[in-house]
Motif scaffolding. Structure first.
Motif, PDB file in Angstrom:
ATOM      1  N   THR A  85       0.871  -1.174   0.000  1.00 45.58           N
ATOM      2  CA  THR A  85       0.000   0.000   0.000  1.00 45.58           C
ATOM      3  C   THR A  85       0.908   1.223   0.000  1.00 45.58           C
ATOM      4  N   SER A  86       0.616   2.184  -0.867  1.00 44.62           N
ATOM      5  CA  SER A  86       1.492   3.341  -1.065  1.00 44.62           C
ATOM      6  C   SER A  86       0.807   4.606  -0.570  1.00 44.62           C
ATOM      7  N   ALA A  87       1.429   5.255   0.420  1.00 40.99           N
ATOM      8  CA  ALA A  87       0.857   6.476   0.993  1.00 40.99           C
ATOM      9  C   ALA A  87       1.825   7.643   0.826  1.00 40.99           C
ATOM     10  N   ASP A  88       1.272   8.831   0.755  1.00 41.29           N
ATOM     11  CA  ASP A  88       2.097  10.035   0.708  1.00 41.29           C
ATOM     12  C   ASP A  88       1.233  11.222   1.115  1.00 41.29           C
ATOM     13  N   GLY A  89       1.877  12.254   1.656  1.00 39.61           N
ATOM     14  CA  GLY A  89       1.148  13.455   2.044  1.00 39.61           C
ATOM     15  C   GLY A  89       0.955  14.427   0.910  1.00 39.61           C
ATOM     16  N   SER A  90       1.657  14.188  -0.217  1.00 43.74           N
ATOM     17  CA  SER A  90       1.546  15.063  -1.386  1.00 43.74           C
ATOM     18  C   SER A  90       0.715  14.389  -2.472  1.00 43.74           C
ATOM     19  N   PRO A  91      -0.438  14.943  -2.803  1.00 45.58           N
ATOM     20  CA  PRO A  91      -1.238  14.357  -3.877  1.00 45.58           C
ATOM     21  C   PRO A  91      -0.520  14.409  -5.219  1.00 45.58           C
ATOM     22  N   VAL A  92       0.347  15.397  -5.402  1.00 48.00           N
ATOM     23  CA  VAL A  92       1.109  15.502  -6.655  1.00 48.00           C
ATOM     24  C   VAL A  92       2.061  14.313  -6.781  1.00 48.00           C
ATOM     25  N   MET A  93       2.743  13.992  -5.684  1.00 52.07           N
ATOM     26  CA  MET A  93       3.640  12.829  -5.691  1.00 52.07           C
ATOM     27  C   MET A  93       2.867  11.539  -5.938  1.00 52.07           C
ATOM     28  N   LEU A  94       1.720  11.378  -5.288  1.00 50.82           N
ATOM     29  CA  LEU A  94       0.927  10.159  -5.467  1.00 50.82           C
ATOM     30  C   LEU A  94       0.500   9.971  -6.917  1.00 50.82           C
ATOM     31  N   GLY A  95       0.103  11.076  -7.552  1.00 49.60           N
ATOM     32  CA  GLY A  95      -0.291  11.004  -8.957  1.00 49.60           C
ATOM     33  C   GLY A  95       0.863  10.561  -9.834  1.00 49.60           C
ATOM     34  N   LYS A  96       2.049  11.093  -9.560  1.00 49.27           N
ATOM     35  CA  LYS A  96       3.234  10.716 -10.328  1.00 49.27           C
ATOM     36  C   LYS A  96       3.603   9.259 -10.080  1.00 49.27           C
ATOM     37  N   ALA A  97       3.493   8.816  -8.830  1.00 52.33           N
ATOM     38  CA  ALA A  97       3.806   7.432  -8.489  1.00 52.33           C
ATOM     39  C   ALA A  97       2.876   6.468  -9.222  1.00 52.33           C
ATOM     40  N   PHE A  98       1.593   6.782  -9.239  1.00 57.06           N
ATOM     41  CA  PHE A  98       0.620   5.925  -9.916  1.00 57.06           C
ATOM     42  C   PHE A  98       0.948   5.832 -11.407  1.00 57.06           C
ATOM     43  N   GLU A  99       1.284   6.970 -11.984  1.00 56.09           N
ATOM     44  CA  GLU A  99       1.639   7.024 -13.410  1.00 56.09           C
ATOM     45  C   GLU A  99       2.906   6.211 -13.685  1.00 56.09           C
ATOM     46  N   ASN A 100       3.921   6.346 -12.832  1.00 57.30           N
ATOM     47  CA  ASN A 100       5.168   5.593 -13.007  1.00 57.30           C
ATOM     48  C   ASN A 100       4.936   4.098 -12.892  1.00 57.30           C
ATOM     49  N   ALA A 101       4.114   3.682 -11.927  1.00 51.49           N
ATOM     50  CA  ALA A 101       3.848   2.258 -11.732  1.00 51.49           C
ATOM     51  C   ALA A 101       3.078   1.682 -12.919  1.00 51.49           C
ATOM     52  N   ARG A 102       2.096   2.425 -13.400  1.00 54.28           N
ATOM     53  CA  ARG A 102       1.306   1.956 -14.535  1.00 54.28           C
ATOM     54  C   ARG A 102       2.182   1.774 -15.775  1.00 54.28           C
ATOM     55  N   ARG A 103       3.149   2.674 -15.933  1.00 56.54           N
ATOM     56  CA  ARG A 103       4.067   2.575 -17.065  1.00 56.54           C
ATOM     57  C   ARG A 103       4.915   1.311 -16.965  1.00 56.54           C
ATOM     58  N   ARG A 104       5.051   0.801 -15.748  1.00 52.17           N
ATOM     59  CA  ARG A 104       5.837  -0.418 -15.534  1.00 52.17           C
ATOM     60  C   ARG A 104       4.931  -1.624 -15.274  1.00 52.17           C
ATOM     61  N   ASP A 105       3.682  -1.502 -15.683  1.00 55.45           N
ATOM     62  CA  ASP A 105       2.703  -2.603 -15.628  1.00 55.45           C
ATOM     63  C   ASP A 105       2.306  -3.010 -14.212  1.00 55.45           C
ATOM     64  N   HIS A 106       2.259  -2.029 -13.313  1.00 57.50           N
ATOM     65  CA  HIS A 106       1.773  -2.276 -11.962  1.00 57.50           C
ATOM     66  C   HIS A 106       0.722  -1.227 -11.610  1.00 57.50           C
ATOM     67  N   ILE A 107      -0.252  -1.635 -10.805  1.00 65.86           N
ATOM     68  CA  ILE A 107      -1.263  -0.694 -10.319  1.00 65.86           C
ATOM     69  C   ILE A 107      -1.038  -0.487  -8.825  1.00 65.86           C
ATOM     70  N   LEU A 108      -0.753   0.741  -8.436  1.00 65.65           N
ATOM     71  CA  LEU A 108      -0.532   1.040  -7.028  1.00 65.65           C
ATOM     72  C   LEU A 108      -1.852   1.185  -6.290  1.00 65.65           C
ATOM     73  N   ARG A 109      -1.874   0.692  -5.061  1.00 63.39           N
ATOM     74  CA  ARG A 109      -2.971   0.965  -4.134  1.00 63.39           C
ATOM     75  C   ARG A 109      -2.524   2.181  -3.320  1.00 63.39           C
ATOM     76  N   THR A 110      -3.088   3.345  -3.632  1.00 56.01           N
ATOM     77  CA  THR A 110      -2.584   4.591  -3.046  1.00 56.01           C
ATOM     78  C   THR A 110      -3.531   5.156  -1.983  1.00 56.01           C
ATOM     79  N   VAL A 111      -2.929   5.846  -0.999  1.00 58.94           N
ATOM     80  CA  VAL A 111      -3.681   6.523   0.053  1.00 58.94           C
ATOM     81  C   VAL A 111      -3.029   7.884   0.304  1.00 58.94           C
ATOM     82  N   HIS A 112      -3.837   8.938   0.255  1.00 57.45           N
ATOM     83  CA  HIS A 112      -3.335  10.264   0.606  1.00 57.45           C
ATOM     84  C   HIS A 112      -3.452  10.401   2.117  1.00 57.45           C
ATOM     85  N   ALA A 113      -2.313  10.504   2.810  1.00 57.83           N
ATOM     86  CA  ALA A 113      -2.352  10.497   4.276  1.00 57.83           C
ATOM     87  C   ALA A 113      -1.244  11.345   4.871  1.00 57.83           C
ATOM     88  N   ASP A 114      -1.596  12.044   5.920  1.00 56.12           N
ATOM     89  CA  ASP A 114      -0.625  12.758   6.749  1.00 56.12           C
ATOM     90  C   ASP A 114      -0.184  11.776   7.831  1.00 56.12           C
TER      91      ASP A 114
END
Length: 272
Positions: free
Chosen positions: A86-115
């Motif tokens: 499970t992938s969490a981050d306090g920055s929604p911008v970072m989470l969006g980039k992470a999801f995009e990077n993972a998808r490009r590498r054929d993985h789907i991240l389970r993301t959570v925006h969290a402080d």
């Protein structure tokens, strides 16, 4: 709410910015878009080898919470190795980039925006391991914030879980003015990450990218023994510290320290 501001804003005196909440304003889109130039995923993977994967497997971890996902490097590496992540981050911008990077590498991240200070308000599960990498813990400028975040990490771990937390070797920079080498963590070509200001309560780093683009991050210069003490005071039973992926090192050599904190109860006098 997504941060769409094009430029960082540190105000009239950037050295006064010693506030945990400011990090969301530091990771603007233009900086996040260039972050992977700084990291260089392939060279980072080569320098780390299987260090974190081996460490997690040695502790029997299968289910991992990556609380500082950033652009997704470690989440993707662990997914590739077969961990449930499970992938969490306090920055929604970072989470969006992470999801995009993972998808490009054929993985789907389970993301959570969290402080981190209220992690368990948004993450409703228990994990074998929590990882907090990329010098991310130094975004917390206040000791109460650090204690609260560590308590939240502790609470989301299973009874025998581990926390893996890294940090820059600020001791070397503060005491010996030793500049980071970037041999392991920042491997990008034509990119510079240098300390611009350093005192006991502020580490201001300058990031220079091709095209004369410059960004900054203001962080708290955590000393190694201070972090080890906090981990134990929060309740972790044993803390093992590595320097640049090695357990033995000369104090001034590593760019980064990596702390492995065990939650599992260890009886006094036991070597188990």
């Amino acid at each position: 709410m997504t941060n769409t501001q094009p430029r960082q804003d540190f105000g009239q005196n950037p050295l006064q910015v010693r506030d945990t909440n400011h990090y969301t304003e530091e990771y603007v889109h233009s900086f996040v878009d260039r972050w992977d130039q700084l990291i260089d995923w392939d060279r980072r993977a080569e320098s780390e080898g299987d260090f974190f994967i081996r460490l997690l497997k040695e502790h029997g971890a299968k289910k991992v919470l990556d609380v500082a996902t950033g652009t997704g490097f470690h989440s993707v590496q662990l997914l590739k190795a077969g961990f449930e992540v499970t992938s969490a981050d306090g920055s929604p911008v970072m989470l969006g980039k992470a999801f995009e990077n993972a998808r490009r590498r054929d993985h789907i991240l389970r993301t959570v925006h969290a402080d981190w200070r209220w992690l368990n308000r948004d993450v409703h599960d228990y994990y074998d391991a929590v990882i907090c990498l990329g010098n991310s813990f130094t975004h917390l400028h206040d000791e109460n914030d650090r204690r609260k975040a560590l308590a939240e990490f502790y609470a989301t771990l299973k009874h025998d879980g581990i926390l893996i937390l890294d940090q820059r070797n600020y001791d070397a920079i503060l005491d010996h003015q030793i500049a980071p080498t970037h041999n392991f963590y920042y491997c990008g070509d034509n990119v510079r990450a240098t300390p611009e200001h350093m005192d006991e309560s502020l580490a201001r780093f300058r990031y220079e990218f091709p095209g004369e683009e410059v960004f900054h991050l203001n962080m708290f210069p955590l000393r190694k023994n201070y972090v080890r003490r906090l981990l134990k005071e929060v309740g972790f039973q044993r803390v093992t510290t590595y320097g640049d992926f090695k357990e033995t090192y000369r104090e001034t050599e590593p760019d980064f320290f990596i702390h492995v904190a065990e939650k599992r109860y260890i009886e006094e006098g036991s070597d188990a």
